[in-house]
Write a protein that holds these residues in place. Structure first.
Motif, mmCIF file in Angstrom:
data_model
loop_
_atom_site.group_PDB
_atom_site.id
_atom_site.type_symbol
_atom_site.label_atom_id
_atom_site.label_comp_id
_atom_site.label_asym_id
_atom_site.label_seq_id
_atom_site.Cartn_x
_atom_site.Cartn_y
_atom_site.Cartn_z
ATOM 1 N N HIS A 8 0.933 -1.136 -0.016
ATOM 2 C CA HIS A 8 0.062 -0.231 -0.100
ATOM 3 C C HIS A 8 0.816 1.241 0.016
ATOM 4 O O HIS A 8 1.923 1.391 0.578
ATOM 5 N N ILE A 9 0.498 2.187 -0.672
ATOM 6 C CA ILE A 9 1.182 3.339 -0.724
ATOM 7 C C ILE A 9 0.743 4.523 0.255
ATOM 8 O O ILE A 9 1.401 5.058 1.012
ATOM 9 N N THR A 10 -0.701 4.694 0.448
ATOM 10 C CA THR A 10 -1.288 5.189 1.447
ATOM 11 C C THR A 10 -2.436 4.635 2.073
ATOM 12 O O THR A 10 -2.821 3.417 1.333
ATOM 13 N N GLY A 14 -3.906 3.670 -3.471
ATOM 14 C CA GLY A 14 -2.783 3.338 -4.372
ATOM 15 C C GLY A 14 -1.929 2.125 -3.598
ATOM 16 O O GLY A 14 -2.007 1.642 -2.432
ATOM 17 N N ASP A 133 -1.579 13.896 -9.691
ATOM 18 C CA ASP A 133 -2.300 13.560 -8.504
ATOM 19 C C ASP A 133 -3.432 12.956 -8.742
ATOM 20 O O ASP A 133 -4.119 13.045 -9.706
ATOM 21 N N ASP A 233 -5.865 16.283 1.710
ATOM 22 C CA ASP A 233 -4.565 15.263 1.476
ATOM 23 C C ASP A 233 -4.899 13.835 2.077
ATOM 24 O O ASP A 233 -4.265 12.936 1.293
ATOM 25 N N THR A 236 -5.869 11.782 -1.211
ATOM 26 C CA THR A 236 -5.137 11.912 -2.425
ATOM 27 C C THR A 236 -3.795 11.084 -2.355
ATOM 28 O O THR A 236 -3.104 10.890 -1.337
ATOM 29 N N TYR A 237 -3.157 10.911 -3.622
ATOM 30 C CA TYR A 237 -1.917 10.530 -3.630
ATOM 31 C C TYR A 237 -1.439 11.363 -4.749
ATOM 32 O O TYR A 237 -2.034 11.593 -5.979
ATOM 33 N N SER A 238 -0.069 11.677 -4.952
ATOM 34 C CA SER A 238 0.639 12.601 -5.774
ATOM 35 C C SER A 238 1.857 11.785 -6.455
ATOM 36 O O SER A 238 2.694 11.302 -5.479
ATOM 37 N N HIS A 239 1.873 11.498 -7.771
ATOM 38 C CA HIS A 239 3.007 10.623 -8.291
ATOM 39 C C HIS A 239 3.930 11.396 -9.027
ATOM 40 O O HIS A 239 3.620 12.136 -9.999
#
Length: 281
Positions: A8-10, A14, A133, A233, A236-239
């Motif tokens: 998992h990213i967040t 993600g 994003d 925030d 969300t996830y920013s790549h």
């Protein structure tokens, strides 16, 4: 059978998947990717360096790949169904299409049935800017207060390309407006989209103009408020792109945007799109 490892990213959005490019088409792998996509919304395959033919084959294995009609530019990639995303285009509609990505949006808001998923691979990372994003609409809707959910239930939204384009065209000509309406005329959609998987998202973003039956400014204020909520925030996830990255995102549950960049940044992405099978309702 190859089993993919998922990190998992967040907490809400993600997943990072490490797998060699030559294993993407192994038996069961596209199906695992699709299941993970439905669960996590955005999948990152860092530095996987997928060739174009593998990108097309993976897209076909995951679903029905949409032809690149609106974005067709006569390139060799376009003939394969791949859209080359870059700011070096000279045809105005194509350039507007890329520039319009700088604002939060859901792909396909002009169609009765939006796309299921998008696959993006990084050919040339930007020297500066150009991050992508993502905002989790499912999580944002779930977190809304119950009173707000009751207030927005059953509302309808007008979407059109002109609304998005006016964000960077401050004095569009009649020709500009006619050109945009030929691609994406005003279209009515539900504000709240209850999907067959039991999850709910909101049909909002840069193309959302106002709410049907509300005074324009009141409808505009509600849409802006919901957009601010959904892009907090925690949702969300920013790549930040690196060469060879592959990102796949689940369109019906997300908003996305690119961060501003200029042509000198050199950013080039290749994109394929999977057709959706669920209408806005």
């Amino acid at each position: 059978m190859t089993t993919i490892a998922v990190e998992h990213i967040t907490p809400r959005l993600g997943a990072r998947i490490e797998i060699p490019a030559d294993r993407l088409l192994d038996d069961g792998v596209p199906e695992q990717i699709l299941a993970t996509l439905d669960d996590r919304g955005v999948l990152l395959f860092p530095g996987i360096n997928v060739p174009d033919d593998t990108l097309v084959a993976l897209s076909a294995r995951m679903g029905e790949m949409k032809p690149a009609r609106v974005t067709a530019d006569g390139s060799s990639q376009s003939e394969q169904g791949i859209y080359r995303i870059a700011l070096d285009k000279r045809e105005q509609n194509h350039l507007d299409y890329v520039r319009g990505n700088d604002y939060w949006h859901m792909d396909g808001a002009s169609y009765p049935v939006p796309g299921k998923a998008t696959l993006l691979k990084c050919e040339v990372p930007p020297a500066s800017g150009g991050e992508t994003d993502f905002a989790n609409l499912y999580a944002a809707y779930d977190a809304l207060p119950n009173e707000r959910k009751r207030t927005i239930e059953g509302l309808r939204v007008i979407h059109c390309l002109e609304t998005a384009m006016r964000r960077f065209y401050h004095a569009p000509t009649d020709e500009d407006i006619a050109r945009w309406n030929a691609v994406f005329p005003p279209t009515e959609q539900p504000l709240v989209w209850h999907q067959k998987n039991g999850r709910t998202s909101l049909v909002i973003g840069s193309t959302a103009t106002t709410i049907v039956g509300m005074p324009f400014e009141s409808g505009r204020a509600l849409l802006d408020d919901l957009l601010d909520w959904c892009t907090r925030d925690e949702f969300t996830y920013s790549h930040r792109w690196q060469k060879g990255d592959l990102v796949i995102f689940n369109n019906p549950g997300l908003l996305h945007r690119s961060r501003p960049y200029d042509e000198a940044a050199g950013r080039v992405l290749h994109r394929t799109t999977l057709a959706g099978h669920e209408a806005f309702a």
